[in-house]
Design a protein around this motif. Structure first.
Motif, mmCIF file in Angstrom:
data_model
loop_
_atom_site.group_PDB
_atom_site.id
_atom_site.type_symbol
_atom_site.label_atom_id
_atom_site.label_comp_id
_atom_site.label_asym_id
_atom_site.label_seq_id
_atom_site.Cartn_x
_atom_site.Cartn_y
_atom_site.Cartn_z
ATOM 1 N N SER A 1 -0.690 -6.070 -8.917
ATOM 2 C CA SER A 1 -0.619 -5.722 -10.332
ATOM 3 C C SER A 1 -0.519 -4.210 -10.446
ATOM 4 C CB SER A 1 -1.870 -6.221 -11.067
ATOM 5 O OG SER A 1 -2.985 -5.418 -10.723
ATOM 6 N N ASP A 2 -0.560 -3.719 -11.672
ATOM 7 C CA ASP A 2 -0.526 -2.277 -11.909
ATOM 8 C C ASP A 2 -1.928 -1.682 -11.989
ATOM 9 O OD1 ASP A 2 2.230 -2.118 -11.925
ATOM 10 O OD2 ASP A 2 2.372 -2.587 -14.062
ATOM 11 N N ALA A 3 -2.920 -2.419 -11.514
ATOM 12 C CA ALA A 3 -4.281 -1.882 -11.480
ATOM 13 C C ALA A 3 -4.347 -0.688 -10.532
ATOM 14 C CB ALA A 3 -5.261 -2.966 -11.034
ATOM 15 N N SER A 4 -5.454 0.032 -10.582
ATOM 16 C CA SER A 4 -5.538 1.280 -9.819
ATOM 17 C C SER A 4 -6.732 1.283 -8.870
ATOM 18 C CB SER A 4 -5.615 2.470 -10.775
ATOM 19 O OG SER A 4 -6.684 2.278 -11.698
ATOM 20 N N PRO A 5 -6.724 0.431 -7.853
ATOM 21 C CA PRO A 5 -7.805 0.470 -6.868
ATOM 22 C C PRO A 5 -7.702 1.708 -5.994
ATOM 23 C CG PRO A 5 -6.069 -0.969 -6.093
ATOM 24 C CD PRO A 5 -5.683 -0.536 -7.489
ATOM 25 N N MET A 6 -8.780 2.015 -5.300
ATOM 26 C CA MET A 6 -8.743 3.080 -4.298
ATOM 27 C C MET A 6 -8.936 2.458 -2.922
ATOM 28 S SD MET A 6 -11.064 6.504 -3.635
ATOM 29 C CE MET A 6 -12.612 5.657 -3.510
ATOM 30 N N PHE A 7 -7.935 2.606 -2.056
ATOM 31 C CA PHE A 7 -8.056 2.216 -0.660
ATOM 32 C C PHE A 7 -8.566 3.414 0.138
ATOM 33 C CE2 PHE A 7 -4.780 -0.773 -2.132
ATOM 34 C CZ PHE A 7 -5.247 -1.970 -1.608
ATOM 35 N N ASN A 8 -9.608 3.202 0.918
ATOM 36 C CA ASN A 8 -10.076 4.209 1.876
ATOM 37 C C ASN A 8 -10.034 3.541 3.240
ATOM 38 O OD1 ASN A 8 -11.262 6.246 3.321
ATOM 39 N ND2 ASN A 8 -13.181 6.264 2.196
ATOM 40 N N ALA A 9 -8.970 3.784 3.982
ATOM 41 C CA ALA A 9 -8.676 3.024 5.198
ATOM 42 C C ALA A 9 -8.655 3.946 6.413
ATOM 43 C CB ALA A 9 -7.332 2.321 5.064
ATOM 44 N N VAL A 10 -9.499 3.646 7.386
ATOM 45 C CA VAL A 10 -9.591 4.439 8.616
ATOM 46 C C VAL A 10 -9.246 3.559 9.817
ATOM 47 C CG1 VAL A 10 -11.116 5.757 10.128
ATOM 48 C CG2 VAL A 10 -11.307 5.998 7.647
ATOM 49 N N LEU B 1 0.625 0.963 22.883
ATOM 50 C CA LEU B 1 0.412 0.422 21.538
ATOM 51 C C LEU B 1 1.556 0.815 20.637
ATOM 52 C CD1 LEU B 1 -1.407 -0.912 19.336
ATOM 53 C CD2 LEU B 1 -2.336 1.386 18.907
ATOM 54 N N LYS B 2 2.104 -0.187 19.940
ATOM 55 C CA LYS B 2 3.027 0.061 18.832
ATOM 56 C C LYS B 2 2.252 -0.192 17.550
ATOM 57 C CE LYS B 2 7.504 -0.982 21.023
ATOM 58 N NZ LYS B 2 7.038 -1.178 22.400
ATOM 59 N N HIS B 3 2.182 0.834 16.699
ATOM 60 C CA HIS B 3 1.356 0.753 15.497
ATOM 61 C C HIS B 3 2.211 1.068 14.273
ATOM 62 C CE1 HIS B 3 -1.611 2.576 12.556
ATOM 63 N NE2 HIS B 3 -2.048 1.349 12.701
ATOM 64 N N TYR B 4 2.239 0.129 13.327
ATOM 65 C CA TYR B 4 3.005 0.288 12.096
ATOM 66 C C TYR B 4 2.027 0.302 10.925
ATOM 67 C CZ TYR B 4 6.794 -1.220 15.181
ATOM 68 O OH TYR B 4 7.683 -1.329 16.221
ATOM 69 N N ARG B 5 2.256 1.247 10.016
ATOM 70 C CA ARG B 5 1.363 1.368 8.850
ATOM 71 C C ARG B 5 2.218 1.474 7.592
ATOM 72 N NH1 ARG B 5 -2.110 4.248 5.590
ATOM 73 N NH2 ARG B 5 -4.355 3.888 5.968
ATOM 74 N N ILE B 6 2.191 0.416 6.755
ATOM 75 C CA ILE B 6 3.041 0.327 5.578
ATOM 76 C C ILE B 6 2.171 0.388 4.329
ATOM 77 C CG2 ILE B 6 4.837 -0.993 4.412
ATOM 78 C CD1 ILE B 6 5.603 -0.111 7.232
ATOM 79 N N SER B 7 2.422 1.386 3.482
ATOM 80 C CA SER B 7 1.628 1.594 2.274
ATOM 81 C C SER B 7 2.577 1.659 1.080
ATOM 82 C CB SER B 7 0.817 2.891 2.409
ATOM 83 O OG SER B 7 0.108 3.176 1.241
ATOM 84 N N MET B 8 2.788 0.487 0.445
ATOM 85 C CA MET B 8 3.728 0.406 -0.675
ATOM 86 C C MET B 8 3.043 -0.244 -1.878
ATOM 87 S SD MET B 8 7.231 -0.648 1.386
ATOM 88 C CE MET B 8 8.354 -0.167 0.063
ATOM 89 N N GLU B 9 1.873 0.305 -2.262
ATOM 90 C CA GLU B 9 1.131 -0.258 -3.376
ATOM 91 C C GLU B 9 1.766 0.128 -4.715
ATOM 92 O OE1 GLU B 9 -1.908 1.575 -0.429
ATOM 93 O OE2 GLU B 9 0.091 2.019 -1.217
ATOM 94 N N SER B 10 1.080 -0.290 -5.795
ATOM 95 C CA SER B 10 1.566 0.036 -7.130
ATOM 96 C C SER B 10 1.482 1.537 -7.378
ATOM 97 C CB SER B 10 0.740 -0.701 -8.191
ATOM 98 O OG SER B 10 -0.534 -0.095 -8.321
ATOM 99 N N GLU B 11 2.175 1.954 -8.422
ATOM 100 C CA GLU B 11 2.223 3.380 -8.750
ATOM 101 C C GLU B 11 0.863 3.921 -9.175
ATOM 102 O OE1 GLU B 11 5.059 6.329 -11.463
ATOM 103 O OE2 GLU B 11 5.534 4.211 -11.178
ATOM 104 N N GLN B 12 -0.022 3.047 -9.643
ATOM 105 C CA GLN B 12 -1.327 3.481 -10.137
ATOM 106 C C GLN B 12 -2.396 3.516 -9.051
ATOM 107 O OE1 GLN B 12 -1.762 4.710 -13.226
ATOM 108 N NE2 GLN B 12 0.447 4.409 -13.350
ATOM 109 N N ALA B 13 -2.119 2.959 -7.887
ATOM 110 C CA ALA B 13 -3.125 2.870 -6.826
ATOM 111 C C ALA B 13 -3.422 4.245 -6.234
ATOM 112 C CB ALA B 13 -2.650 1.923 -5.736
#
Length: 436
Positions: free
Chosen positions: A194-203, A214-226
């Motif tokens: 949704s267009d909600a605005s959570p905060m991800f804190n990811a380590v 190791l092959k590591h892929y990191r995809i961050s395509m959240e909503s515009e408000q996140a």
């Protein structure tokens, strides 16, 4: 201590899970409240405001039901680990192999293994939001591969936010330990529904033993408000190989850090990244690579396409220590501005204290080529579609370098939509791979 830091401490105290980690959590809570809060005068945050973070009273998310997995997920034959609003979903996750465990379900032996690795690679005393991540941690994922162990399938870790809480704080920790000659592929994917605005804190912490890959892929395509505050911390031992790929669209606040240390001769890092902010979005990538020993290699390539009134930041630093002779390190940052109001602040850095090394770095900022644009338009392609095709071509080389075909096929249409939604362009990008 700022008002936000005080509120975050209360948030951390409400996170009551993982009592066997209480000592580490309390230590980080103590550090957190003594840290000086960054401002625009703080060099590492000079171009990125934390106002959207400070202006919200964050809460821990409640568990939420999900009827089905969203179509936005990748169609991968993988070991799937799904979190919904920060809570593990056994319904949509695969059966976990013995080498993969949740912090909350760890046996006594696994708890001891986690404690031996936890916050050893991520130097939390130097990283403010890693301190908060630890202090408020309620769950984590631990991949522990023994010597010569190889996972036949990728590990696909998915973080889904349903939109039920506009001010949800969603913390996550991924701990990857690969012993001698172990091999794995890991994909991290952050999704909002949704267009909600959570905060991800990811380590993410990565410890690669001798000859590990190791092959590591990191995809961050959240909503515009996140909001997203993420970091990847990696330690590379002798002859280990880390191949990293990261892609981020913009949002109100998105800051992603990579911190990699070469600790054994022959270690190799290949890190590639794409950022695609548009509208009034923000993206900030900071990378730091420490060459501590001789005979190691780094290849770092980041490309950004910045549209409308969006702003992006790239700060890449490679530090060659005095003993790191015979180092080969290259860093490239290229940026395409598709609007006169788009902005990029780029700062590639080389800090060299050894004399027998081969290093290079560079950054470019350009706009769409008028001749190329005219060429496409003259062949019946609309100007809007031509702009999207040229923008995609600017980053297509990095997409083509992805080793997993399913990820490439998943990315192409979604990147086209990020550039400027058009079904015709999506078809061009899927069926005409000659664009470059």
């Amino acid at each position: 201590m700022s008002e936000f830091q005080s509120h975050a401490l209360v948030l951390a105290q409400q996170s009551t899970g993982l009592p066997w980690l209480n000592e580490a959590k309390q230590a980080c809570a103590d550090q957190w409240q003594t840290e000086k809060w960054p401002t625009r005068k703080t060099e590492a945050w000079r171009y990125t405001s934390l106002q959207s973070l400070e202006s919200t009273l964050w809460t821990l998310p409640s568990d939420a039901a999900l009827d089905a997995l969203p179509d936005e997920l990748m169609a991968l034959d993988a070991i799937r680990v799904v979190f919904v609003n920060g809570h593990f979903s056994s319904q949509f996750s695969s059966e976990l192999p013995a080498s993969l465990s949740l912090f909350s379900q760890a046996s006594d032996a696994e708890q001891q293994a986690i404690l031996a690795k936890f916050n050893q690679v991520a130097k939390v005393e130097k990283h403010l939001f890693s301190q908060l991540n630890t202090a408020a941690l309620g769950e984590g994922v631990f991949l522990n591969l023994r010597a010569n162990q190889r996972l036949e399938k990728p590990v696909y870790v998915v973080h889904i936010h349903t939109g039920s809480g506009a001010s949800d704080y969603v913390g996550s920790r991924l701990l990857l330990s690969l012993e001698t000659s172990a091999e794995a592929v890991v994909i991290e994917h952050f999704v909002t529904l949704s267009d909600a605005s959570p905060m991800f804190n990811a380590v993410t912490e990565v410890d690669l033993g001798e000859n590990a890959k190791l092959k590591h892929y990191r995809i961050s395509m959240e909503s515009e408000q996140a909001l997203h505050l993420g970091s990847v911390h990696a330690a590379l031992h002798a002859n280990s190989q880390l191949t990293g790929f990261t892609l981020a669209t913009g949002s109100r606040l998105k800051r992603i850090d990579y911190h990699v240390r070469h600790l054994g001769s022959g270690a190799d890092l290949d890190l590639q990244g794409i950022y695609l902010p548009k509208h009034n979005q923000r993206v900030d990538y900071h990378t730091n690579v420490e060459h501590c020993v001789p005979h190691c290699t780094t290849n770092e390539v980041f490309r950004g396409v910045i549209s409308d009134t969006a702003k992006a930041v790239f700060n890449g630093r490679i530090h060659i220590h005095q003993d790191a002779q015979k180092t080969l390190a290259e860093m490239s940052n290229r940026n395409l501005l598709t609007s006169n109001r788009a902005e990029i602040n780029t700062k590639p850095e080389l800090e060299i204290y050894a004399d027998d090394v081969k290093c290079a770095h560079g950054a470019t900022i350009s706009q769409l080529n008028d001749e190329s644009l005219f060429y496409l338009v003259s062949r019946g392609i609309s100007e809007a579609e031509a702009r999207v095709m040229l923008s995609f071509g600017f980053v297509n080389e990095l997409v083509e370098n992805i080793a997993i075909d399913e990820i490439k096929e998943w990315l192409r249409p979604r990147m086209a939509k990020a550039f400027g939604q058009s079904d015709d362009v999506v078809r061009h990008l899927i069926h005409d791979e000659s664009i470059d």
